[in-house]
Design a protein around this motif. Structure first.
Motif, mmCIF file in Angstrom:
data_model
loop_
_atom_site.group_PDB
_atom_site.id
_atom_site.type_symbol
_atom_site.label_atom_id
_atom_site.label_comp_id
_atom_site.label_asym_id
_atom_site.label_seq_id
_atom_site.Cartn_x
_atom_site.Cartn_y
_atom_site.Cartn_z
ATOM 1 N N LEU A 210 0.821 -1.213 0.000
ATOM 2 C CA LEU A 210 0.000 0.000 0.000
ATOM 3 C C LEU A 210 0.852 1.259 0.000
ATOM 4 C CD1 LEU A 210 -2.749 -1.071 2.573
ATOM 5 C CD2 LEU A 210 -3.029 -0.860 0.096
ATOM 6 N N ASP A 211 1.969 1.217 0.706
ATOM 7 C CA ASP A 211 2.835 2.398 0.769
ATOM 8 C C ASP A 211 3.577 2.647 -0.540
ATOM 9 O OD1 ASP A 211 3.808 4.604 2.297
ATOM 10 O OD2 ASP A 211 5.703 3.555 2.586
ATOM 11 N N LEU B 265 -3.893 7.635 13.669
ATOM 12 C CA LEU B 265 -2.890 7.766 14.722
ATOM 13 C C LEU B 265 -1.893 6.617 14.754
ATOM 14 C CD1 LEU B 265 -5.417 8.700 17.560
ATOM 15 C CD2 LEU B 265 -4.017 10.298 16.241
ATOM 16 N N THR B 266 -2.303 5.431 14.322
ATOM 17 C CA THR B 266 -1.539 4.223 14.591
ATOM 18 C C THR B 266 -0.226 4.175 13.823
ATOM 19 O OG1 THR B 266 -2.984 3.122 12.986
ATOM 20 C CG2 THR B 266 -3.472 2.794 15.316
ATOM 21 N N ALA C 179 -6.187 0.566 7.489
ATOM 22 C CA ALA C 179 -4.721 0.525 7.449
ATOM 23 C C ALA C 179 -4.123 1.457 8.490
ATOM 24 C CB ALA C 179 -4.221 0.909 6.057
ATOM 25 N N PRO C 180 -2.939 1.121 9.015
ATOM 26 C CA PRO C 180 -2.282 2.039 9.949
ATOM 27 C C PRO C 180 -1.781 3.275 9.225
ATOM 28 C CG PRO C 180 -0.796 0.262 9.365
ATOM 29 C CD PRO C 180 -2.120 -0.067 8.729
ATOM 30 N N ASP C 181 -1.629 4.379 9.988
ATOM 31 C CA ASP C 181 -1.225 5.653 9.389
ATOM 32 C C ASP C 181 -2.121 5.916 8.181
ATOM 33 O OD1 ASP C 181 0.077 8.006 8.874
ATOM 34 O OD2 ASP C 181 2.021 7.106 8.409
ATOM 35 N N ALA C 182 -3.433 5.893 8.432
ATOM 36 C CA ALA C 182 -4.428 5.825 7.358
ATOM 37 C C ALA C 182 -4.390 7.032 6.428
ATOM 38 C CB ALA C 182 -5.826 5.676 7.964
ATOM 39 N N ARG D 67 2.331 11.156 16.274
ATOM 40 C CA ARG D 67 3.273 11.723 15.303
ATOM 41 C C ARG D 67 2.752 11.640 13.870
ATOM 42 N NH1 ARG D 67 6.400 9.715 19.467
ATOM 43 N NH2 ARG D 67 8.054 11.125 20.195
ATOM 44 N N ARG D 68 1.616 10.990 13.687
ATOM 45 C CA ARG D 68 1.079 10.811 12.336
ATOM 46 C C ARG D 68 -0.193 11.606 12.069
ATOM 47 N NH1 ARG D 68 3.854 7.279 14.481
ATOM 48 N NH2 ARG D 68 2.225 6.898 16.023
ATOM 49 N N GLY D 69 -0.901 12.002 13.123
ATOM 50 C CA GLY D 69 -2.135 12.726 12.873
ATOM 51 C C GLY D 69 -2.873 13.053 14.149
ATOM 52 N N THR D 70 -4.041 13.665 13.981
ATOM 53 C CA THR D 70 -4.888 14.074 15.098
ATOM 54 C C THR D 70 -6.320 13.651 14.816
ATOM 55 O OG1 THR D 70 -3.498 15.982 15.639
ATOM 56 C CG2 THR D 70 -5.776 16.054 16.397
ATOM 57 N N VAL D 71 -7.007 13.149 15.837
ATOM 58 C CA VAL D 71 -8.423 12.836 15.721
ATOM 59 C C VAL D 71 -9.170 13.539 16.846
ATOM 60 C CG1 VAL D 71 -7.915 10.578 14.690
ATOM 61 C CG2 VAL D 71 -8.358 10.742 17.142
ATOM 62 N N THR D 72 -10.451 13.715 16.643
ATOM 63 C CA THR D 72 -11.307 14.355 17.642
ATOM 64 C C THR D 72 -12.518 13.462 17.876
ATOM 65 O OG1 THR D 72 -10.612 16.554 16.927
ATOM 66 C CG2 THR D 72 -12.633 16.405 18.227
ATOM 67 N N ALA D 73 -12.827 13.191 19.143
ATOM 68 C CA ALA D 73 -13.965 12.345 19.486
ATOM 69 C C ALA D 73 -14.358 12.617 20.931
ATOM 70 C CB ALA D 73 -13.617 10.870 19.298
#
Length: 703
Positions: free
Chosen positions: A382-383, A663-664, A405-408, A629-635
């Motif tokens: 995928l990468d 995030l993963t 997938a990780p680091d989606a 280090r890969r992203g931000t989510v809000t919940a």
């Protein structure tokens, strides 16, 4: 009325579909006579027929024009896909065309997809989402035992053993009908030890709950082996007669004394000692793992350490004892046996074994040298999408990597960089929305095919309803694409014809299906592999006489603890772990479309301990941002004392801004190439937004 099996997890619960006298979708009931679930169904299984309702699923091919996706004929859609495959292979070589499969595909689909990649496309660029699920357990089992089958014994044996250590598994939410075996274990006088950073519904059933830091399961297993050795619970006679490598494993265990393990894991020395007593005081015991220890950058070593504990104490290769993996996806077992994995040919044959290549090449009518060699693992494939030297045209069948997938976010960018993306799916998943061509395919109750459940029991899932006009099977798609690529024969679209060829492909292989037929599966309600001839009874229990290595002995693996690829620090001071809820399945592409399930769990949330909430001045329902280090989510926040104060949990079923896999960490296990979904470093802050109502707690609909 049709006897069939559930479309979801690897239990493959027996169910019966009956016509709805009032019209509409069929009625679903459990089959009391099927030995795995004995009539029980979880909420997902009970509501599974909702996906057969008009308006839920795709019924016409879609192709992308300047204005977006529009409906098209099958002729146009298939022509676009085949044309893109030809053009890409011609300009950049066959490996620039890729195939990405799924652990929910039937055995017939998995087999034909692998054949399509290697014969029609001649590409090594094939892997599947099962790499994200059981690959570490599979690698460890092959190393230790010489063979990988999720459970080397029937699930019913779990209720009859003396002690079960359940590591990183939460069947009360992921496969509720299996919980009856844990309850029966207790009723029969056995004990249950659950290892999990969270006090889950399954942990509530345990006699002992060990709550380690995420990513320290390897140290925990080694600490238990140290104590078993130090306190005289090692079975020297079994070790001498049936294993090799004990000296190295013994040395590895001795380097993990109790106080060191307590410091690494947070599990107290008295709890470690209690666990060893419970596990060794009975003549029969089991260790069962799931994604918790497996989805780590050291997942293979971690599972290997738990297997070492079983071998050292003589709890393997004997009745009512052993190591097993609770396989996740519906055909997670069969899906990894029959050729959609980057390094395998059907029957668990190795793609690099000259004899295996010769056997399969003869069956497929090609020269062995023409078969591609091993390709990249799932995340690596995928990468590579859209990159120079990587895959430029991709066919996705039975997977939704935009969510799973990780680091989606990274993988989403790679998908959009492709020259051409084709997706076969039942619904317009988040991945399908990015596609250049979407092909609507049949689903579980609209088609016949075999699956292999977590016990290695090969089952027949039967068609119960007629698919809508305009929908074709995945086998028909592969047949038509192969024909357009110059292969008029060799790709049948009749499931039983494909299975007959699969039987020949697996003859003599580790996962030998050659003695299994549709008629026999129907008559016996499932047949355990290996089954090398029509007169063979099948093999419910493996390894009782010998292990599958040539010398018949199991191998100790002797791993040592090492930290996760990413540990908390000042900038990211907390652990994140992810998982499923009782209400949804995998990426949620199907279950989020079932009204009852969507109402029970409408959206993502962040599970945090009240002590952490107090530090954040956060309350139930407050919006939180979780950043890695890969992203931000809000919940929204969900407060519970069932989780460690240094750990947060998010389920991964939803897309959008609450997508946990933004995030993963994609750090890969060096052996299995499993990404480290289960542990990464994050920080949590209150979002600068108004408070919202907390989502309803997941409800076990009919569980």
């Amino acid at each position: 009325m049709t006897d069939t099996h559930c479309p979801y997890c690897a239990l493959q619960c027996g169910m019966r579909l009956s016509p709805n006298l009032a019209g509409g979708v069929p009625e679903v009931t459990g089959r009391d006579e099927f030995p795995v679930n004995r009539g029980a169904l979880c909420g997902k299984g009970q509501t599974s027929a909702a996906l057969l309702a008009p308006g839920v699923r795709l019924t016409a091919p879609l192709v992308r024009d300047a204005d977006g996706l529009r409906e098209a004929s099958w002729e146009e859609a298939l022509g676009r896909v085949a044309g893109a495959m030809r053009a890409t292979a011609g300009a950049q070589g066959p490996d620039a065309v890729g195939v990405f499969g799924g652990g929910g595909l039937t055995n017939e689909k998995a087999y034909l997809l692998g054949k399509f990649a290697r014969v029609a496309l001649r590409t090594s660029s094939i892997d599947y989402n099962g790499r994200f699920c059981m690959s570490s357990a599979a690698a460890a089992s092959r190393a230790a035992f010489g063979l990988d089958r999720g459970l080397p014994f029937p699930l019913a044996d779990v209720a009859r053993t003396g002690c079960v250590i359940l590591v990183g598994a939460n069947p009360a939410e992921t496969m509720p009908p299996a919980v009856r075996y844990l309850r029966e274990l207790g009723e029969n006088g056995g004990t249950l030890i659950v290892v999990d950073p969270r006090r889950t519904r399954t942990a509530e059933l345990a006699d002992l709950h060990l709550q380690p830091l995420p990513g320290t399961d390897l140290a925990l297993a080694l600490g238990l082996l140290h104590l078993a050795l130090a306190e005289g619970h090692v079975d020297e006679e079994f070790i001498a007669a049936r294993t090799t490598g004990w000296a190295d494993a013994r040395a590895a265990a001795m380097a993990h004394w109790p106080e060191r393990v307590e410091a690494l894991t947070g599990v107290s020395v008295p709890q470690l000692r209690e666990a060893v007593v419970l596990f060794t005081r009975t003549p029969h015991a089991m260790v069962l793992t799931a994604r918790g220890p497996e989805q780590q950058s050291k997942g293979t070593a971690t599972v290997g350490a738990w297997i070492d504990l079983c071998l050292a104490t003589g709890r393997a290769g004997r009745p009512l004892s052993g190591y097993g993996c609770l396989t996740g996806q519906g055909n997670g077992q069969g899906g990894r046996e029959h050729g959609q994995k980057a390094d395998q040919l059907p029957g668990y044959r190795s793609l690099e074994d000259p004899e295996a290549r010769a056997h399969i090449a003869a069956l497929w009518g090609v020269d062995p040298g023409a078969l591609p060699h091993s390709g990249s693992s799932a995340y690596e494939l995928l990468d590579s999408l859209g990159r120079p030297g990587g895959v430029r045209t991709l066919l996705v069948m039975g997977s939704n990597p935009v969510v799973s997938a990780p680091d989606a976010a990274r993988i989403t960018r790679r998908l959009t960089a492709l020259d051409h993306l084709a997706v076969c799916d039942v619904v317009l998943s988040e991945t399908a929305r990015l596609a250049d061509v979407v092909l609507p395919v049949t689903q579980w109750a609209e088609e016949t095919g075999t699956l292999t459940n977590l016990e290695g029991r090969v089952l027949l899932r039967r068609a119960a309803v007629t698919p809508p006009p305009g929908v074709r099977s995945d086998l028909a798609v592969l047949h038509e694409l192969a024909r357009r690529l110059g292969h008029a024969t060799g790709f049948p679209d009749a499931p039983e014809e494909v299975f007959t060829e699969l039987r020949r492909a697996t003859a003599g292989a580790p996962a030998d299906y050659s003695g299994i037929s549709y008629g026999r599966i129907a008559a016996e309600d499932g047949v355990f592999w290996p089954c090398p001839s029509p007169g063979h009874p099948g093999t419910p229990r493996l390894f009782l006489d010998r292990f599958a290595h040539p010398d018949g002995r199991a191998r100790f693996t002797a791993p040592s603890h090492r930290p996760a690829a990413e540990e908390p620090d000042n900038a990211y001071p907390l652990y994140l772990t992810t998982g499923r809820t009782v209400t949804h399945y995998q990426s949620g592409a199907q279950t989020r479309r079932v009204p009852e399930l969507a109402a029970a769990a409408p959206g993502p949330y962040v599970e945090i301990h009240p002590d952490l909430a107090a530090q954040l001045d956060s309350h139930e329902g407050d919006l939180l941002t979780v950043t890695s280090r890969r992203g931000t989510v809000t919940a929204p926040a969900r407060l519970t004392a069932a989780i460690r104060p240094d750990t947060v949990f998010m389920p991964f079923h939803w897309p959008g801004g609450g997508r946990a896999n933004l995030l993963t960490n994609p750090a890969l296990d060096p052996v299995s190439r499993m990404p480290e979904f289960k542990v990464c470093a994050v920080r949590v802050e209150k979002a600068v937004l108004p408070r919202v109502c907390a989502p309803a707690a997941p409800v076990a609909v009919g569980a």
